[in-house]
Scaffold this active site. Structure first.
Site, PDB file in Angstrom:
ATOM      1  N   GLY A  14       6.009   1.646 -11.243  1.00 45.18           N
ATOM      2  CA  GLY A  14       5.615   2.911 -12.049  1.00 45.18           C
ATOM      3  C   GLY A  14       6.713   3.622 -12.542  1.00 45.18           C
ATOM      4  O   GLY A  14       7.548   3.641 -11.728  1.00 45.18           O
ATOM      5  N   VAL A  56       0.679   8.593 -13.541  1.00 45.69           N
ATOM      6  CA  VAL A  56      -0.695   9.137 -13.697  1.00 45.69           C
ATOM      7  C   VAL A  56      -0.411  10.635 -12.825  1.00 45.69           C
ATOM      8  O   VAL A  56       0.083  10.530 -11.645  1.00 45.69           O
ATOM      9  CB  VAL A  56      -1.491   8.170 -12.794  1.00 45.69           C
ATOM     10  CG1 VAL A  56      -2.811   8.653 -12.791  1.00 45.69           C
ATOM     11  CG2 VAL A  56      -1.537   6.807 -13.636  1.00 45.69           C
ATOM     12  N   GLN A  93      14.095   1.150   3.600  1.00 44.34           N
ATOM     13  CA  GLN A  93      14.431   2.152   2.554  1.00 44.34           C
ATOM     14  C   GLN A  93      14.266   3.385   2.767  1.00 44.34           C
ATOM     15  O   GLN A  93      14.542   4.489   2.115  1.00 44.34           O
ATOM     16  CB  GLN A  93      13.481   1.792   1.438  1.00 44.34           C
ATOM     17  CG  GLN A  93      12.095   2.148   1.225  1.00 44.34           C
ATOM     18  CD  GLN A  93      11.324   1.432   0.228  1.00 44.34           C
ATOM     19  OE1 GLN A  93      11.128   0.378   0.172  1.00 44.34           O
ATOM     20  NE2 GLN A  93      10.681   2.384  -0.564  1.00 44.34           N
ATOM     21  N   SER A 130       0.992  11.123  -5.826  1.00 48.65           N
ATOM     22  CA  SER A 130       2.126  10.633  -4.993  1.00 48.65           C
ATOM     23  C   SER A 130       1.759  10.500  -3.743  1.00 48.65           C
ATOM     24  O   SER A 130       0.866  11.581  -3.232  1.00 48.65           O
ATOM     25  CB  SER A 130       3.543  11.513  -5.046  1.00 48.65           C
ATOM     26  OG  SER A 130       4.352  11.046  -3.694  1.00 48.65           O
ATOM     27  N   GLY A 138      -2.669   6.539  -9.085  1.00 46.06           N
ATOM     28  CA  GLY A 138      -1.367   5.711  -9.841  1.00 46.06           C
ATOM     29  C   GLY A 138      -1.130   4.430  -9.286  1.00 46.06           C
ATOM     30  O   GLY A 138      -1.003   3.549 -10.344  1.00 46.06           O
ATOM     31  N   HIS A 139      -1.276   4.181  -8.175  1.00 38.08           N
ATOM     32  CA  HIS A 139      -1.172   2.436  -7.656  1.00 38.08           C
ATOM     33  C   HIS A 139      -2.258   1.862  -8.472  1.00 38.08           C
ATOM     34  O   HIS A 139      -2.038   0.745  -8.893  1.00 38.08           O
ATOM     35  CB  HIS A 139      -1.251   2.504  -6.379  1.00 38.08           C
ATOM     36  CG  HIS A 139      -0.548   3.420  -5.376  1.00 38.08           C
ATOM     37  ND1 HIS A 139      -0.627   4.468  -4.520  1.00 38.08           N
ATOM     38  CD2 HIS A 139       0.883   3.062  -5.099  1.00 38.08           C
ATOM     39  CE1 HIS A 139       0.484   4.843  -3.999  1.00 38.08           C
ATOM     40  NE2 HIS A 139       1.083   4.076  -4.433  1.00 38.08           N
ATOM     41  N   LEU A 155      -2.999   4.414  -0.886  1.00 38.49           N
ATOM     42  CA  LEU A 155      -3.003   4.132  -2.384  1.00 38.49           C
ATOM     43  C   LEU A 155      -3.854   5.207  -3.181  1.00 38.49           C
ATOM     44  O   LEU A 155      -4.865   6.115  -2.482  1.00 38.49           O
ATOM     45  CB  LEU A 155      -3.878   2.830  -2.843  1.00 38.49           C
ATOM     46  CG  LEU A 155      -3.258   1.651  -2.197  1.00 38.49           C
ATOM     47  CD1 LEU A 155      -3.982   0.457  -2.704  1.00 38.49           C
ATOM     48  CD2 LEU A 155      -1.726   1.580  -2.599  1.00 38.49           C
ATOM     49  N   HIS A 156      -3.350   5.730  -4.240  1.00 32.54           N
ATOM     50  CA  HIS A 156      -3.981   6.732  -5.144  1.00 32.54           C
ATOM     51  C   HIS A 156      -4.290   6.060  -6.661  1.00 32.54           C
ATOM     52  O   HIS A 156      -3.742   5.073  -6.856  1.00 32.54           O
ATOM     53  CB  HIS A 156      -3.223   7.928  -5.154  1.00 32.54           C
ATOM     54  CG  HIS A 156      -1.750   7.806  -5.516  1.00 32.54           C
ATOM     55  ND1 HIS A 156      -1.318   7.221  -6.770  1.00 32.54           N
ATOM     56  CD2 HIS A 156      -0.654   7.915  -4.727  1.00 32.54           C
ATOM     57  CE1 HIS A 156       0.157   7.268  -6.550  1.00 32.54           C
ATOM     58  NE2 HIS A 156       0.470   7.530  -5.346  1.00 32.54           N
ATOM     59  N   GLY A 207       1.215   1.548   0.188  1.00 24.12           N
ATOM     60  CA  GLY A 207      -0.023   1.820   0.595  1.00 24.12           C
ATOM     61  C   GLY A 207      -0.229   3.499   0.628  1.00 24.12           C
ATOM     62  O   GLY A 207       0.362   4.171  -0.381  1.00 24.12           O
TER      63      GLY A 207
HETATM   64  P1  AMP Z   1       4.960   3.603  -3.545  1.00 27.12           P
HETATM   65  O1  AMP Z   1       3.660   3.435  -2.826  1.00 27.12           O
HETATM   66  O2  AMP Z   1       5.262   5.226  -3.671  1.00 27.12           O
HETATM   67  O3  AMP Z   1       6.108   2.864  -3.079  1.00 27.12           O
HETATM   68  O4  AMP Z   1       4.563   3.344  -4.950  1.00 27.12           O
HETATM   69  C1  AMP Z   1       4.303   1.850  -5.285  1.00 27.12           C
HETATM   70  C2  AMP Z   1       4.279   1.682  -6.836  1.00 27.12           C
HETATM   71  O5  AMP Z   1       3.310   2.821  -7.564  1.00 27.12           O
HETATM   72  C3  AMP Z   1       5.725   2.099  -7.251  1.00 27.12           C
HETATM   73  O6  AMP Z   1       5.982   1.410  -8.586  1.00 27.12           O
HETATM   74  C4  AMP Z   1       5.352   3.558  -7.792  1.00 27.12           C
HETATM   75  O7  AMP Z   1       6.442   4.032  -9.018  1.00 27.12           O
HETATM   76  C5  AMP Z   1       4.132   3.398  -8.409  1.00 27.12           C
HETATM   77  N1  AMP Z   1       3.530   4.919  -8.460  1.00 27.12           N
HETATM   78  C6  AMP Z   1       3.456   5.936  -7.422  1.00 27.12           C
HETATM   79  N2  AMP Z   1       2.973   7.175  -8.067  1.00 27.12           N
HETATM   80  C7  AMP Z   1       2.808   6.862  -9.263  1.00 27.12           C
HETATM   81  C8  AMP Z   1       2.076   7.729 -10.196  1.00 27.12           C
HETATM   82  N3  AMP Z   1       1.566   8.723 -10.184  1.00 27.12           N
HETATM   83  N4  AMP Z   1       1.786   7.059 -11.726  1.00 27.12           N
HETATM   84  C9  AMP Z   1       2.090   5.538 -11.752  1.00 27.12           C
HETATM   85  N5  AMP Z   1       2.878   4.928 -10.722  1.00 27.12           N
HETATM   86  C10 AMP Z   1       2.902   5.435  -9.571  1.00 27.12           C
END
Ligand code: AMP
Length: 279
Positions: A147, A176, A61, A185, A36-37, A33-34, A31
Site C-alpha cells: 500500500g 484507502v 520490525q 490503519s 485498505g488490506h 485487516l481493514h 493482520g
Molecule cells: P500492515 O498490516 O500495516 O503491515 O499493512 C499491510 C499492507 O497493507 C501494507 O502494504 C500497507 O501499506 C497496506 N495498507 C495499510 N493501510 C492501508 C490503506 N489505508 N490503504 C492501502 N493500503 C494499506
C-alpha cells in the site's frame, strides 16, 4: 481457502500452483485487516490466478519500546475477511516458524531506508526487508502488492528487489481512507474518539498542500510550514513533514508536480500516525 503455518508447507503448495501454470500474487500484512488490506487482495486477484495473504506481526520490525505485544490481533476475523475477498491461501506462521532462535542474517537497504521512518525507527526497515525477502523466497510470487500508505516501505522494497534481482513485480496500491479522510490503519484502533477527530489534521494538511500546488505553490518550505502548523494546531507534534523526490525520497526544495511526494509522521503522547500524498 488453504491455511499454512510453516514456510516448507506454504512453499510446497505454491510450487504446485506454479506447476499448474498459475500466476501467484502475494499480499504481506500484519493482520487486523481493514478495507485498505482488502483492496490489496482485490488488486492481486485481478492480476493473478492465486493469491496468498500473509498475516504475521513481524517482531523484527518493532523496536523494543514499540507496540509489538499490544499490536491488535484478530486472526479468526482476518481469515473470514480473506476468504470473503477471494484469497486462495493465508499464511499465519508463529514467530518461531519464521525465525530460528539464533537467526543471524539480515537484509539491510542502506539509502532509501535511512531517512524519515528509518531515522525515527533505525531497525524498522531491516526487519521489513528481511521478512519480505523471506516471504518472497517461500512464495516466489509473480506479483506482490503493497500500500502507498507506507510510502517509504514500497520504495525500500522496490530497491531491494532491484538490487538483489528478485524476480517479482511490485505494485503500489492507492491509500484507502475513511469517508472523512483518515487513512485506514490497524493502529487507528488505538485512537480515542477525540484523538480520531484531531487525527483528521493529517489528511487535511496533505489536502491543503495538494490544493496549494494546484494553485501554483512550488516552495517545499512554505508547504512544510503550513502542514506543521496544521498538525500542531490539532495537538499533533510532527516527527517530520517531508517533501521528497517520489522515487528516491531525497528531499527537494521545489515541487515538481507529478514527481514529488509529501510524507508526514506525527505523535501525540504514545500515539504515532503517518500519511502521505503525491503532489
Ligand atoms: P500492515 O498490516 O500495516 O503491515 O499493512 C499491510 C499492507 O497493507 C501494507 O502494504 C500497507 O501499506 C497496506 N495498507 C495499510 N493501510 C492501508 C490503506 N489505508 N490503504 C492501502 N493500503 C494499506
Amino acid at each position: 481457502m488453504e491455511t499454512f503455518t510453516t514456510p516448507a508447507d506454504l512453499h510446497a503448495w505454491c510450487a504446485a500452483q506454479k506447476r499448474l501454470g498459475r500466476a501467484i500474487g502475494l499480499v504481506p500484512t500484519m493482520g487486523s485487516l481493514h478495507e485498505g488490506h482488502l483492496s490489496l487482495i482485490r488488486l492481486a486477484k485481478e492480476r493473478c490466478d492465486t493469491v496468498v495473504v500473509s498475516v504475521f506481526v513481524n517482531p523484527t520490525q518493532f523496536a523494543p519500546d514499540e507496540d509489538y505485544a499490544a499490536y491488535p490481533r484478530h486472526e479468526a476475523r482476518d481469515l473470514d475477511l480473506c476468504a470473503q475477498t477471494g484469497a486462495d491461501a493465508v499464511y499465519l506462521p508463529p514467530p518461531e516458524a519464521m525465525y530460528a532462535e539464533d537467526a543471524s542474517t539480515w537484509i539491510t537497504e542502506t539509502l532509501v531506508s535511512r531517512t524519515l521512518e528509518g531515522a525515527q525507527r533505525p531497525t524498522h526497515f531491516r526487519g521489513v526487508c528481511t521478512v519480505v525477502a523471506k516471504l518472497f523466497n517461500t512464495v516466489q510470487p509473480d506479483l506482490a502488492v503493497f500500500g502507498q500508505k507506507d510510502y517509504q516501505q514500497v520504495a525500500v522494497i522496490r530497491r531491494m528487489v532491484r538490487d538483489l534481482d528478485i524476480p517479482v513485480e511490485i505494485l503500489r496500491a492507492p491509500i484507502v481512507r475513511d469517508p472523512d479522510g483518515l487513512a485506514k490503519s490497524s493502529r487507528n484502533a488505538y485512537l480515542t474518539p477525540e484523538d480520531r477527530a484531531t487525527a483528521l489534521s493529517l489528511s487535511q494538511a496533505l489536502r491543503a498542500a495538494r490544493q496549494a500546488v494546484a494553485a501554483g505553490e512550488r516552495s517545499a518550505a512554505t508547504l512544510q510550514t503550513a502542514a506543521q502548523n496544521t498538525l500542531r494546531a490539532a495537538g499533533w507534534e510532527p516527527d517530520y513533514v517531508a517533501i521528497v523526490d517520489a522515487e528516491t525520497l531525497t528531499p527537494i526544495p521545489t515541487v515538481l508536480p507529478g514527481a514529488t511526494a509529501m510524507l508526514l509522521a506525527c505523535r501525540k503522547g504514545r500515539l504515532r500516525l503517518i500519511d502521505n500524498t503525491l503532489l
